[in-house]
Design a protein around this motif. Structure first.
Motif, PDB file in Angstrom:
ATOM      1  N   LEU A   1       0.822  -1.210   0.000  1.00 31.04           N
ATOM      2  CA  LEU A   1       0.000   0.000   0.000  1.00 31.04           C
ATOM      3  C   LEU A   1       0.857   1.261   0.000  1.00 31.04           C
ATOM      4  O   LEU A   1       0.418   2.320  -0.451  1.00 31.04           O
ATOM      5  N   MET A   2       2.098   1.156   0.490  1.00 29.75           N
ATOM      6  CA  MET A   2       2.993   2.305   0.480  1.00 29.75           C
ATOM      7  C   MET A   2       3.428   2.700  -0.924  1.00 29.75           C
ATOM      8  O   MET A   2       3.949   3.796  -1.127  1.00 29.75           O
ATOM      9  N   ARG A   3       3.244   1.816  -1.903  1.00 20.65           N
ATOM     10  CA  ARG A   3       3.599   2.163  -3.281  1.00 20.65           C
ATOM     11  C   ARG A   3       2.621   3.166  -3.883  1.00 20.65           C
ATOM     12  O   ARG A   3       2.913   3.790  -4.898  1.00 20.65           O
ATOM     13  N   PHE A   4       1.452   3.293  -3.279  1.00 18.63           N
ATOM     14  CA  PHE A   4       0.418   4.171  -3.810  1.00 18.63           C
ATOM     15  C   PHE A   4       0.442   5.501  -3.067  1.00 18.63           C
ATOM     16  O   PHE A   4       0.653   5.554  -1.848  1.00 18.63           O
ATOM     17  N   ASP A   5       0.189   6.570  -3.800  1.00 18.50           N
ATOM     18  CA  ASP A   5       0.239   7.901  -3.211  1.00 18.50           C
ATOM     19  C   ASP A   5      -0.768   8.044  -2.070  1.00 18.50           C
ATOM     20  O   ASP A   5      -1.950   7.709  -2.225  1.00 18.50           O
ATOM     21  N   ASN A   6      -0.283   8.539  -0.942  1.00 16.53           N
ATOM     22  CA  ASN A   6      -1.148   9.009   0.155  1.00 16.53           C
ATOM     23  C   ASN A   6      -2.127   7.968   0.691  1.00 16.53           C
ATOM     24  O   ASN A   6      -3.248   8.300   1.072  1.00 16.53           O
ATOM     25  N   ILE A   7      -1.708   6.705   0.764  1.00 17.42           N
ATOM     26  CA  ILE A   7      -2.578   5.659   1.315  1.00 17.42           C
ATOM     27  C   ILE A   7      -2.157   5.288   2.738  1.00 17.42           C
ATOM     28  O   ILE A   7      -2.995   5.169   3.630  1.00 17.42           O
ATOM     29  N   VAL A   8      -0.872   5.115   2.966  1.00 18.97           N
ATOM     30  CA  VAL A   8      -0.366   4.766   4.307  1.00 18.97           C
ATOM     31  C   VAL A   8       0.128   6.036   4.980  1.00 18.97           C
ATOM     32  O   VAL A   8       0.989   6.746   4.445  1.00 18.97           O
ATOM     33  N   ASN A   9      -0.409   6.344   6.152  1.00 19.18           N
ATOM     34  CA  ASN A   9      -0.092   7.640   6.744  1.00 19.18           C
ATOM     35  C   ASN A   9       1.284   7.675   7.407  1.00 19.18           C
ATOM     36  O   ASN A   9       1.947   6.641   7.578  1.00 19.18           O
ATOM     37  N   MET A  10       1.694   8.868   7.758  1.00 21.68           N
ATOM     38  CA  MET A  10       3.013   9.095   8.331  1.00 21.68           C
ATOM     39  C   MET A  10       3.227   8.329   9.630  1.00 21.68           C
ATOM     40  O   MET A  10       4.308   7.801   9.901  1.00 21.68           O
ATOM     41  N   ASP A  11       2.173   8.238  10.440  1.00 23.28           N
ATOM     42  CA  ASP A  11       2.313   7.597  11.743  1.00 23.28           C
ATOM     43  C   ASP A  11       2.566   6.098  11.616  1.00 23.28           C
ATOM     44  O   ASP A  11       3.355   5.527  12.369  1.00 23.28           O
ATOM     45  N   THR A  12       1.907   5.449  10.658  1.00 19.43           N
ATOM     46  CA  THR A  12       2.196   4.035  10.390  1.00 19.43           C
ATOM     47  C   THR A  12       3.641   3.859   9.950  1.00 19.43           C
ATOM     48  O   THR A  12       4.346   2.953  10.409  1.00 19.43           O
ATOM     49  N   ARG A  13       4.084   4.752   9.084  1.00 16.90           N
ATOM     50  CA  ARG A  13       5.439   4.610   8.539  1.00 16.90           C
ATOM     51  C   ARG A  13       6.499   4.754   9.629  1.00 16.90           C
ATOM     52  O   ARG A  13       7.460   3.991   9.682  1.00 16.90           O
ATOM     53  N   THR A  14       6.319   5.729  10.515  1.00 20.21           N
ATOM     54  CA  THR A  14       7.335   5.900  11.556  1.00 20.21           C
ATOM     55  C   THR A  14       7.330   4.733  12.536  1.00 20.21           C
ATOM     56  O   THR A  14       8.393   4.274  12.975  1.00 20.21           O
ATOM     57  N   VAL A  15       6.151   4.221  12.890  1.00 19.75           N
ATOM     58  CA  VAL A  15       6.109   3.094  13.833  1.00 19.75           C
ATOM     59  C   VAL A  15       6.779   1.864  13.215  1.00 19.75           C
ATOM     60  O   VAL A  15       7.595   1.192  13.866  1.00 19.75           O
ATOM     61  N   LEU A  16       6.468   1.558  11.961  1.00 23.49           N
ATOM     62  CA  LEU A  16       7.048   0.367  11.329  1.00 23.49           C
ATOM     63  C   LEU A  16       8.551   0.504  11.123  1.00 23.49           C
ATOM     64  O   LEU A  16       9.273  -0.498  11.108  1.00 23.49           O
ATOM     65  N   SER A  17       9.044   1.739  10.980  1.00 19.98           N
ATOM     66  CA  SER A  17      10.493   1.915  10.837  1.00 19.98           C
ATOM     67  C   SER A  17      11.230   1.507  12.112  1.00 19.98           C
ATOM     68  O   SER A  17      12.425   1.237  12.082  1.00 19.98           O
ATOM     69  N   CYS A  18      10.502   1.455  13.227  1.00 18.64           N
ATOM     70  CA  CYS A  18      11.118   1.106  14.516  1.00 18.64           C
ATOM     71  C   CYS A  18      11.200  -0.399  14.756  1.00 18.64           C
ATOM     72  O   CYS A  18      11.794  -0.831  15.753  1.00 18.64           O
ATOM     73  N   LEU A  19      10.583  -1.209  13.889  1.00 15.39           N
ATOM     74  CA  LEU A  19      10.618  -2.662  14.086  1.00 15.39           C
ATOM     75  C   LEU A  19      12.059  -3.129  14.299  1.00 15.39           C
ATOM     76  O   LEU A  19      12.910  -2.945  13.431  1.00 15.39           O
ATOM     77  N   PRO A  20      12.367  -3.723  15.435  1.00 15.89           N
ATOM     78  CA  PRO A  20      13.763  -4.078  15.723  1.00 15.89           C
ATOM     79  C   PRO A  20      14.175  -5.370  15.031  1.00 15.89           C
ATOM     80  O   PRO A  20      13.386  -6.297  14.876  1.00 15.89           O
TER      81      PRO A  20
END
Length: 458
Positions: free
Chosen positions: A205-224
């Protein structure tokens, strides 16, 4: 039983899912966009019965002194103002939390379809919980966010990650949120507007414009990435992924980079020669303040006021200020393969609202009004590749935080290069594993870099 890293890669690689198909998810988003009533209208500050300009303090605030307020800030050097702007002051730390669970042997994430007032396209895929402290303590008089109790009552053994991470430091002053992912081992009711997804389905879903919000992206970037694999397990994972150079970058940790990173960051913190000063908004001499907006002809944003109605939220009607971007910024990340392992070129970035003056940012971080500025040798290579569309891995428009920003979308680009680059001291090559370890610290990697990292697919 698979260990954490195997579960993570398995979910990351699975873009089809089986609990909810991609077709069902796409239809769900489309149906909600057509069925939920949203009405956002520009208005004037004087139209609001809740927000007002406090002449004594020189700030835009509300009757409850809650949520946030807007005030002026200036950067001072040699007793002179070298820069000034309005800035959002929101001292409280909110929850950005995702529940995950192993369902039929596959790691899934419980995602929410949520509308924020500033969203450009209504529904965006959001974390399980996305709430300011004012929200979940019900200062606004609304309902408590769904699933809140899972995060407030969680046992330590169920916490995957729990970090305080920075927000956009060009708009917020010292704003941070709690990025938290928890694992549950029980069946829970899936409420309306929530669905289970694999990590791969979210990445799709991140491949599509403006579908996955910023907050989801920052949380998933933290996956250890807890790399406790045997050599055989590691090789099996690498062989099963499409981007083996990235997989090696994830699974091989370069301890030598840590000292270099913190040495450079600490030098800037120690020797910074400017200071900050808070001032009333009416003392910002380069900004025009009126009843309908605060603007500057050369700035990259302005402050507007809106009357907002959104069906299905904890509060369905309210007014508030929003920061509106005056163009589309560009955030770019250069990658390069060294000895079979992908590395990422990050840059030390200072911003006026940064919690500790400086963080690691992407290779390129330019607001719309900065896109035509002079380039250094690194930026020249990036923009040459972009113009020729050479080795562009990702190029997508993604929204910024819709709770405070109005229709702000920025271009996120990842480009792989083969050229040798002569670097200045502000740039550093890092592998994914090192970046992932640095994200486990508070306030080291900025939100633009974290968002770009979240787009990567194995």
């Amino acid at each position: 039983m698979k260990n954490w890293i195997q579960l993570l890669f398995d979910s990351w690689s699975d873009q089809e899912g089986f609990i909810n198909s991609n077709q069902d998810i796409d239809k769900w988003i489309n149906d909600l966009n057509h069925s939920i009533h949203v009405d956002i209208q520009r208005n004037c500050l004087s139209d609001s019965t809740y927000w007002f300009y406090d002449d004594k303090k020189g700030i835009i605030t509300n009757k409850n002194n809650s949520f946030f307020f807007v005030q002026g800030i200036q950067r001072i050097k040699d007793n002179k103002v070298v820069y000034e702007q309005p800035i959002i002051m929101q001292n409280e730390i909110g929850f950005l939390g995702i529940i995950c669970s192993i369902i039929d042997g596959k790691l899934h994430f419980l995602m929410q379809a949520k509308i924020e007032p500033g969203n450009i396209n209504k529904i965006q895929i959001s974390p399980t919980i996305q709430a300011t402290k004012s929200n979940f303590t019900q200062k606004h008089g609304g309902k408590k966010p769904k699933y809140l109790e899972y995060f407030t009552d969680v046992d330590a053994c169920h916490i995957i990650v729990d970090q305080i991470q920075s927000e956009q430091s060009s708009r917020f002053y010292h704003k941070r949120n709690r990025n938290i992912i928890i694992m549950i081992d029980e069946d829970i009711k899936v409420e309306d507007n929530f669905k289970w997804m694999t990590l791969g389905q979210i990445k799709r879903l991140m491949r599509f414009d403006n579908i996955v919000n910023m907050d989801t992206r920052t949380v998933l970037s933290c996956l250890p990435i807890y790399n406790s694999l045997s050599l055989k397990e590691r090789e099996e994972i690498i062989c099963q992924t499409k981007d083996q150079e990235l997989s090696k970058s994830i699974l091989d940790f370069d301890h030598l980079c840590f000292s270099d990173v913190f040495h450079k960051i600490n030098d800037i913190k120690m020797f910074e020669e400017t200071s900050l000063k808070f001032v009333p908004l009416h003392e910002l001499t380069t900004w025009k303040i009126s009843d309908d907006e605060i603007c500057n002809d050369t700035a990259n944003f302005k402050v507007i006021y809106c009357d907002i109605s959104i069906e299905g939220r904890e509060v369905t009607h309210w007014t508030q200020p929003l920061f509106q971007a005056t163009g589309i910024a560009l955030f770019g990340l250069i990658t390069k393969v060294f000895d079979g392992k992908k590395k990422f070129l990050v840059k030390l970035k200072k911003e006026i609202g940064c919690f500790d003056n400086v963080e690691l940012g992407p290779t390129i971080q330019r607001e719309a009004n900065e896109l035509n500025e002079v380039c250094d040798c690194v930026e020249k290579i990036f923009f040459e590749h972009l113009e020729q569309h050479k080795n562009v891995q990702i190029d997508v428009l993604l929204s910024e935080e819709g709770g405070r920003f109005y229709h702000e979308q920025n271009r996120n680009i990842i480009i792989n290069i083969e050229d040798d680059i002569e670097l200045t001291d502000e740039y550093i090559w890092l592998d994914f594993a090192t970046l992932n370890q640095l994200i486990q610290f508070n306030n080291v990697c900025n939100i633009q870099l974290r968002n770009l990292i979240s787009l990567l697919e194995v």
